[in-house]
Scaffold this motif. Structure first.
Motif, PDB file in Angstrom:
ATOM      1  N   GLY A  45      -1.443  -1.878  -6.189  1.00  0.00           N
ATOM      2  CA  GLY A  45      -2.638  -1.151  -6.590  1.00  0.00           C
ATOM      3  C   GLY A  45      -3.646  -1.983  -7.360  1.00  0.00           C
ATOM      4  O   GLY A  45      -3.374  -3.116  -7.768  1.00  0.00           O
TER       5      GLY A  45
ATOM      6  N   SER B 169      -2.633  -3.337 -10.811  1.00  0.00           N
ATOM      7  CA  SER B 169      -1.302  -3.938 -10.826  1.00  0.00           C
ATOM      8  C   SER B 169      -1.283  -5.271 -11.562  1.00  0.00           C
ATOM      9  O   SER B 169      -2.330  -5.873 -11.846  1.00  0.00           O
ATOM     10  CB  SER B 169      -0.818  -4.159  -9.392  1.00  0.00           C
TER      11      SER B 169
ATOM     12  N   ASN C 196       1.647   6.762  -6.838  1.00  0.00           N
ATOM     13  CA  ASN C 196       0.668   7.798  -7.186  1.00  0.00           C
ATOM     14  C   ASN C 196       1.290   9.186  -7.081  1.00  0.00           C
ATOM     15  O   ASN C 196       0.982  10.071  -7.887  1.00  0.00           O
ATOM     16  CB  ASN C 196      -0.547   7.696  -6.264  1.00  0.00           C
TER      17      ASN C 196
ATOM     18  N   ILE D 212       0.844  -1.202   0.000  1.00  0.00           N
ATOM     19  CA  ILE D 212       0.000   0.000   0.000  1.00  0.00           C
ATOM     20  C   ILE D 212       0.878   1.251   0.000  1.00  0.00           C
ATOM     21  O   ILE D 212       0.619   2.218  -0.719  1.00  0.00           O
ATOM     22  CB  ILE D 212      -0.947  -0.017   1.215  1.00  0.00           C
TER      23      ILE D 212
ATOM     24  N   GLY E  35       2.329   1.748  -3.374  1.00  0.00           N
ATOM     25  CA  GLY E  35       1.309   2.289  -4.264  1.00  0.00           C
ATOM     26  C   GLY E  35       1.103   3.781  -4.061  1.00  0.00           C
ATOM     27  O   GLY E  35       0.931   4.530  -5.025  1.00  0.00           O
TER      28      GLY E  35
END
Length: 293
Positions: free
Chosen positions: A274, A277, A227, A220, A223
């Motif tokens: 994500g 992915s 972003n 997480i 990810g």
């Protein structure tokens, strides 16, 4: 090390360089997955392309699964240096010193201010097209903070494969990867350059956060870092460098699962994090994906 070598290693991280053990080693346990059927196993390992030498990760399950693998698969195979230099010159350089001539007065002030903060002459990158210069700006503060290209997982894995006689192949070509950037319109390339210049104060902090999440196996967190990086790219560009490539790689993996054998596949960790992915798409396609670490 030349600027060309620094850029190339950051972008691709595939030129083989040695790494000595650090007396202050920090053990990382990055995420590792396996896709299996009756006669095929594909290990999926997410990498970061720049690390400090004291970061130790090639141990435990990662070392064991690599040792059991018949082949190493990277985003791009280790390149031929002369061929690489020709491609970079073709796609990323002007025939003469033109870069600053293409910037507006405001852009030029931001760019030259960033160069001064890095201790670089204002004309150091004048032969680079904006997309290539933006990569060079990203390298320097990380080097100054102790990050080393020789510690990149792809570099270490390719070196280990060479010494153990394992074949190494790539999911893409270097020309394809660099071509994604070179194909951007000039305005979007300049957007990338100015965002890189404006992002210098946070470059090391952001990289530290990314590496810490990667070392914890925090998908997480990786990810979230991805972003943040995508937010610095032209809006229409993120799908070309992430989602579209993930989709193609999933197709490659699904086809490769029809052949027996054991592969160790190492790609940027953001591609394995994500909802879009590679991992998520493989599971959506009905393949069995097990997280090993």
């Amino acid at each position: 090390m030349t600027r060309f070598a620094r850029f190339l290693l950051l972008l691709l991280a595939f030129l083989i360089m040695g790494l000595g053990a650090s007396p202050h080693a920090m053990l990382a346990r990055p995420a590792l997955w396996a896709v299996r059927d009756a006669d095929t196993t594909i290990y999926l390992f997410g990498t970061v392309h720049f690390l400090r030498p004291e970061q130790v990760w090639f141990s435990g399950k990662i070392a064991d699964t690599f040792a059991r693998s018949d082949r190493l698969v990277l985003e791009v195979p280790p390149p031929d240096r002369l061929a690489t230099q020709r491609i970079v010159a073709e796609l990323g350089e002007y025939p003469g010193p033109e870069l600053r001539d293409h910037l507006s007065k405001q852009q030029l002030a931001i760019y030259e201010g960033a160069m001064a903060k890095l201790g670089m002459p204002p004309d150091a990158l004048d032969n680079d097209r904006p997309w290539l210069a933006s990569q060079a700006l990203g390298v320097k503060p990380l080097e100054q903070a102790g990050y080393r290209l020789s510690a990149a997982p792809e570099t270490i894995l390719a070196d280990a494969a060479k010494h153990r006689g394992k074949p190494v192949s790539g999911l893409e070509t270097m020309r394809f990867q660099l071509g994604l950037f070179a194909a951007l319109p000039p305005a979007q390339q300049k957007y990338m350059l100015i965002r890189a210049a404006q992002g210098l104060p946070d470059a090391v902090t952001n990289m530290d956060a990314t590496v810490q999440a990667w070392g914890r196996g925090d998908v997480i967190g990786v990810g979230a870092a991805l972003n943040r990086e995508l937010g610095a790219l032209p809006p229409d560009f993120s799908s070309a460098i992430l989602t579209d490539r993930n989709h193609r790689w999933v197709g490659w993996i699904r086809h490769r699962m029809t052949q027996p054998g054991t592969l160790f596949v190492a790609v940027g960790a953001g591609h394995l994090a994500g909802p879009q992915s590679v991992i998520a798409q493989l599971r959506a396609a009905g393949l069995t994906v097990q997280r090993l670490q």
